[in-house]
Design a protein around this motif. Structure first.
Motif, PDB file in Angstrom:
ATOM      1  N   ILE A   1      46.277  44.259  73.092  1.00  0.00           N
ATOM      2  CA  ILE A   1      45.193  45.083  73.611  1.00  0.00           C
ATOM      3  C   ILE A   1      44.467  44.302  74.701  1.00  0.00           C
ATOM      4  CG2 ILE A   1      43.059  46.308  73.059  1.00  0.00           C
ATOM      5  CD1 ILE A   1      44.091  46.431  70.143  1.00  0.00           C
ATOM      6  N   ALA A   2      44.481  44.835  75.910  1.00  0.00           N
ATOM      7  CA  ALA A   2      43.770  44.210  77.021  1.00  0.00           C
ATOM      8  C   ALA A   2      42.573  45.075  77.378  1.00  0.00           C
ATOM      9  CB  ALA A   2      44.686  44.060  78.236  1.00  0.00           C
ATOM     10  N   HIS A   3      41.429  44.422  77.565  1.00  0.00           N
ATOM     11  CA  HIS A   3      40.202  45.139  77.905  1.00  0.00           C
ATOM     12  C   HIS A   3      39.397  44.292  78.872  1.00  0.00           C
ATOM     13  CE1 HIS A   3      38.280  42.437  74.945  1.00  0.00           C
ATOM     14  NE2 HIS A   3      39.376  42.673  74.239  1.00  0.00           N
ATOM     15  N   TYR A   4      38.247  44.781  79.283  1.00  0.00           N
ATOM     16  CA  TYR A   4      37.504  44.116  80.346  1.00  0.00           C
ATOM     17  C   TYR A   4      37.113  42.678  80.028  1.00  0.00           C
ATOM     18  CZ  TYR A   4      36.884  47.843  83.787  1.00  0.00           C
ATOM     19  OH  TYR A   4      37.087  48.768  84.774  1.00  0.00           O
ATOM     20  N   SER A   5      36.976  42.329  78.743  1.00  0.00           N
ATOM     21  CA  SER A   5      36.529  40.975  78.434  1.00  0.00           C
ATOM     22  C   SER A   5      37.641  40.091  77.874  1.00  0.00           C
ATOM     23  CB  SER A   5      35.343  41.010  77.458  1.00  0.00           C
ATOM     24  OG  SER A   5      35.554  41.923  76.423  1.00  0.00           O
ATOM     25  N   GLY A   6      38.889  40.506  78.018  1.00  0.00           N
ATOM     26  CA  GLY A   6      39.994  39.658  77.617  1.00  0.00           C
ATOM     27  C   GLY A   6      41.102  40.459  76.981  1.00  0.00           C
ATOM     28  N   PHE A   7      42.110  39.751  76.423  1.00  0.00           N
ATOM     29  CA  PHE A   7      43.108  40.468  75.652  1.00  0.00           C
ATOM     30  C   PHE A   7      43.751  39.548  74.632  1.00  0.00           C
ATOM     31  CE2 PHE A   7      45.251  39.117  79.479  1.00  0.00           C
ATOM     32  CZ  PHE A   7      46.567  38.813  79.127  1.00  0.00           C
ATOM     33  N   ASN A   8      44.314  40.176  73.589  1.00  0.00           N
ATOM     34  CA  ASN A   8      44.794  39.455  72.436  1.00  0.00           C
ATOM     35  C   ASN A   8      45.800  40.307  71.693  1.00  0.00           C
ATOM     36  OD1 ASN A   8      44.949  37.721  70.158  1.00  0.00           O
ATOM     37  ND2 ASN A   8      42.841  37.094  70.494  1.00  0.00           N
ATOM     38  N   PHE A   9      46.570  39.665  70.809  1.00  0.00           N
ATOM     39  CA  PHE A   9      47.412  40.395  69.876  1.00  0.00           C
ATOM     40  C   PHE A   9      46.637  40.620  68.576  1.00  0.00           C
ATOM     41  CE2 PHE A   9      51.267  39.145  72.282  1.00  0.00           C
ATOM     42  CZ  PHE A   9      51.912  40.369  72.263  1.00  0.00           C
ATOM     43  N   PHE A  10      46.811  41.820  68.020  1.00  0.00           N
ATOM     44  CA  PHE A  10      46.204  42.152  66.738  1.00  0.00           C
ATOM     45  C   PHE A  10      47.302  42.596  65.782  1.00  0.00           C
ATOM     46  CE2 PHE A  10      42.871  42.632  69.822  1.00  0.00           C
ATOM     47  CZ  PHE A  10      41.719  42.195  69.175  1.00  0.00           C
ATOM     48  N   ASP A  11      47.161  42.228  64.520  1.00  0.00           N
ATOM     49  CA  ASP A  11      48.080  42.703  63.504  1.00  0.00           C
ATOM     50  C   ASP A  11      47.901  44.204  63.340  1.00  0.00           C
ATOM     51  OD1 ASP A  11      48.698  43.463  60.530  1.00  0.00           O
ATOM     52  OD2 ASP A  11      49.733  41.558  60.858  1.00  0.00           O
ATOM     53  N   LEU A  12      48.993  44.961  63.443  1.00  0.00           N
ATOM     54  CA  LEU A  12      48.895  46.418  63.402  1.00  0.00           C
ATOM     55  C   LEU A  12      48.325  46.914  62.077  1.00  0.00           C
ATOM     56  CD1 LEU A  12      49.518  49.240  64.591  1.00  0.00           C
ATOM     57  CD2 LEU A  12      51.815  49.040  63.633  1.00  0.00           C
ATOM     58  N   ASN A  13      48.685  46.272  60.976  1.00  0.00           N
ATOM     59  CA  ASN A  13      48.277  46.760  59.661  1.00  0.00           C
ATOM     60  C   ASN A  13      46.852  46.372  59.265  1.00  0.00           C
ATOM     61  OD1 ASN A  13      50.803  48.016  59.023  1.00  0.00           O
ATOM     62  ND2 ASN A  13      51.659  45.976  58.678  1.00  0.00           N
ATOM     63  N   THR A  14      46.403  45.210  59.741  1.00  0.00           N
ATOM     64  CA  THR A  14      45.090  44.719  59.300  1.00  0.00           C
ATOM     65  C   THR A  14      44.030  44.713  60.392  1.00  0.00           C
ATOM     66  OG1 THR A  14      45.606  42.409  59.825  1.00  0.00           O
ATOM     67  CG2 THR A  14      46.257  43.230  57.647  1.00  0.00           C
ATOM     68  N   GLY A  15      44.452  44.680  61.659  1.00  0.00           N
ATOM     69  CA  GLY A  15      43.496  44.577  62.749  1.00  0.00           C
ATOM     70  C   GLY A  15      43.026  43.160  63.007  1.00  0.00           C
ATOM     71  N   GLU A  16      43.613  42.175  62.304  1.00  0.00           N
ATOM     72  CA  GLU A  16      43.212  40.778  62.492  1.00  0.00           C
ATOM     73  C   GLU A  16      43.858  40.194  63.746  1.00  0.00           C
ATOM     74  OE1 GLU A  16      44.291  38.711  58.975  1.00  0.00           O
ATOM     75  OE2 GLU A  16      42.812  39.740  57.706  1.00  0.00           O
ATOM     76  N   LYS A  17      43.134  39.252  64.383  1.00  0.00           N
ATOM     77  CA  LYS A  17      43.656  38.614  65.591  1.00  0.00           C
ATOM     78  C   LYS A  17      44.811  37.679  65.252  1.00  0.00           C
ATOM     79  CE  LYS A  17      39.431  38.666  68.398  1.00  0.00           C
ATOM     80  NZ  LYS A  17      38.457  37.840  69.126  1.00  0.00           N
ATOM     81  N   ILE A  18      45.843  37.698  66.089  1.00  0.00           N
ATOM     82  CA  ILE A  18      46.987  36.804  65.916  1.00  0.00           C
ATOM     83  C   ILE A  18      46.770  35.526  66.728  1.00  0.00           C
ATOM     84  CG2 ILE A  18      49.462  36.534  66.352  1.00  0.00           C
ATOM     85  CD1 ILE A  18      49.761  39.496  65.693  1.00  0.00           C
TER      86      ILE A  18
END
Length: 629
Positions: free
Chosen positions: A288-305
């Motif tokens: 997910i990329a947005h105006y303040s950065g981007f990161n991978f998130f676990d699809l099932n939990t929403g936690e940052k990878i």
């Protein structure tokens, strides 16, 4: 150079005034004034409304092939408008006629009724006059030749599925109170409302509400609890990624993942971000990329990878390259790998100001090229080192127009009356290979490449420049009176404005965000069509899987091939020396004025048929037809 340019302009203007403008070859007279006219891009039929009738005109035979009258539409129901002010507002904002992209259909709003016409046969496929409701919104589903209709009946809102083969509603399901419809403008709803068929399920985002329907029965599976502005199906068929924003250009958004079975969130809470600009589905994780950065998130939990977000204050564009990501934050760019690690040692400044537009950013060979409102340069893809020690400095208040030369793997770029060649093999910034005297520079909207050189064009100017820097031709014209003419789709396709790479796309804000799909190793699976895809490309994509096009497939293919070949002319609405208002057809290859047609108003309604190059022009109680020249 300017002396050469001036002499060519003089010759062209003399030729322009000396050549007689012609009148129509054929004419179709009508009993009443023609109020609207469109051409269907699939069948080619020109549809026009005059008085209480709608007629279809074959562009090749130039004969009326079908006529629909009030007996086909039903009489006006003034009571509907008087008792419901929103009904009157709806019809005021909509055009009488509109062609449905990727289909043989035209929609009509006539006598307070919503009509769908098959232009190939002239058959009224659907007519709302027989119903006790009126149609607020319509969404064509090309894969199944069906329509989703949003209906208002009394105080309720309903969704109905229309079978285009029978003209009957398969089902009609009440979903909400109608008052929620009017918190959106028609313009805004056209950007957010979206229907997707996925197997036996229809997902429908309508005025902020997301619904899931059984496609066969119309049963409402669920209605999402929150309002959303966008949704994206995941490749596992079990989830939907949703984005919630207030208004089209909201500064903050909320992103979540829903269960397709019940519409409930599978995350504990939404991810609160600035505006989302890019999404990727990797099967078990989301980028997910947005105006303040981007990161991978676990699809099932929403936690940052990733432990830490990739830096990205003011992030506004992400470009996937293999398994890397090139992105722009504020006025700098960076390349990172799939683990969020920097590939380059430092950010590369690509413009003076974070608000400067980005005209081009991408990989060219083993280089990354950037063109912004202020700078142009190339960077080594692996090291991030600038190819040229000095940027090309662009004049930011003037257009920057790029076009790609496949033969030399280079770009030709226009700015501030100069043409540059961006060649990855050179060691320092190039000097302009041509200096030209453009008269209406701020109106330029297209640059196109030909074997002999480039063509620069705008609404009132066309110039051809050879690769050796000499001006081949230059034509300028005067605006005929106040106001802007109505530029229809076919005229645009035929070459009146730039399409594709030839047009500079300077704004990221409001761009159509799509989801890109990869496998678990990061290899691209399906690239969802971009928002700037042209209508003809969209129509071509629909052809393979669209039931609606089965009856006109042969005709569609021949017309599509013709459309692709018609980039060679500019159609310019101008004022002649005599004061007459004329449409000038200019060959981009040699600058020859192929044709001149007299128009009698400042805002003409006309269609240029891409296949035949015949021109259809509305003149009060007639349609004038000008054969190809």
């Amino acid at each position: 150079m300017k002396k050469i340019t001036f002499s060519i302009i003089l010759v062209c203007l003399v030729a322009f005034s000396a050549t007689a403008q012609r009148k129509y070859d054929e004419i179709i007279t009508t009993e009443n004034s023609v109020k609207d006219m469109v051409q269907n891009e699939i069948t080619g039929i020109v549809v026009f409304k005059e008085g209480g009738t709608v007629k279809g005109l074959d562009p090749e035979t130039k004969k009326i092939v079908w006529t629909l009258t009030k007996d086909d539409f039903g009489s006006t129901s003034a009571g509907d408008i008087l008792t419901d002010p929103d009904f009157g507002k709806l019809f005021k904002e909509k055009s009488d006629l509109s062609s449905v992209p990727g289909s043989p259909y035209v929609e009509a709003y006539i006598n307070s009724k919503y009509i769908i016409i098959n232009t190939d046969s002239g058959k009224v496929v659907y007519n709302s006059s027989k119903e006790s409701f009126w149609v607020m919104q319509s969404d064509f589903i090309p894969e199944t030749d069906e329509y989703l209709l949003t209906l208002k009946k009394d105080g309720d809102m309903a969704i109905a599925l229309l079978d285009m083969k029978t003209g009957e509603l398969k089902w009609n399901t009440t979903v909400d109170k109608a008052k929620s419809l009017f918190s959106f403008s028609l313009k805004e709803s056209s950007n957010t409302n979206k229907a997707t068929v996925h197997g036996s399920v229809i997902y429908y985002l309508l005025y902020g509400k997301l619904y899931s329907f059984d496609r066969n029965s119309g049963k409402l599976n669920w209605k999402a609890e929150e309002d959303y502005s966008r949704f994206f199906l995941t490749q596992n068929d079990k989830n939907i990624v949703v984005v919630n924003s207030k208004g089209l250009f909201a500064a903050k958004e909320y992103l979540n993942v829903l269960n397709t079975e019940n519409g409930k969130s599978i995350w504990k809470e939404s991810i609160k971000t600035k505006r989302v600009v890019y999404l990727e589905d990797w099967g078990t994780k989301l980028l997910i990329a947005h105006y303040s950065g981007f990161n991978f998130f676990d699809l099932n939990t929403g936690e940052k990878i990733w432990k830490k977000d990739a830096r990205g204050d003011g992030l506004k564009r992400v470009i996937p390259i293999d398994q890397d990501f090139l992105y722009v934050a504020e006025n700098e760019m960076m390349l990172i790998n799939k683990d969020g690690e920097k590939v380059w040692k430092k950010f590369i400044e690509i413009s003076d100001d974070k608000e400067d537009p980005i005209y081009y950013l991408g990989k060219v060979g083993e280089k990354v090229m950037y063109l912004t409102g202020t700078y142009g340069n190339m960077v080594d893809y692996k090291t991030g080192v600038k190819l040229w020690k000095r940027n090309i400095k662009f004049e930011k208040d003037r257009p920057v127009l790029p076009t790609y030369d496949e033969a030399t793997n280079s770009y030709l770029v226009y700015n501030d009356e100069k043409l540059y060649k961006f060649d990855p093999s050179i060691s320092d910034k190039p000097e302009p290979f041509a200096k030209v005297n453009i008269k209406k520079e701020k109106e330029l909207n297209s640059i196109e490449l030909f074997p002999w050189g480039v063509v620069l064009s705008g609404p009132l100017e066309v110039m051809g420049v050879n690769m050796d820097g000499t001006v081949k031709y230059h034509l300028t014209y005067s605006q005929p009176g106040e106001g802007t003419r109505r530029l229809l789709k076919s005229a645009a396709i035929a070459g009146s404005i730039g399409l594709g790479v030839g047009s500079a796309v300077s704004s990221v804000k409001g761009a159509d965000i799509t989801m890109t799909y990869r496998d678990s190793d990061g290899n691209m699976r399906t690239a969802v069509a971009k928002g700037d895809q042209t209508n003809k490309d969209q129509a071509k994509a629909y052809a393979a899987g669209s039931v609606a096009l089965g009856i006109v497939a042969a005709k569609f293919n021949s017309r599509f091939n013709a459309m692709k070949q018609n980039r060679d002319f500019s159609y310019i609405f101008a004022k002649a020396d005599s004061g007459e208002k004329i449409l000038v057809k200019v060959s981009k290859v040699d600058g020859v004025e192929v044709d001149k047609i007299i128009f009698n108003n400042n805002k003409p309604v006309y269609e240029v048929d891409p296949a035949t190059q015949n021109i259809f022009y509305v003149s009060d109680k007639s349609i004038q037809i000008f054969n190809k020249k």
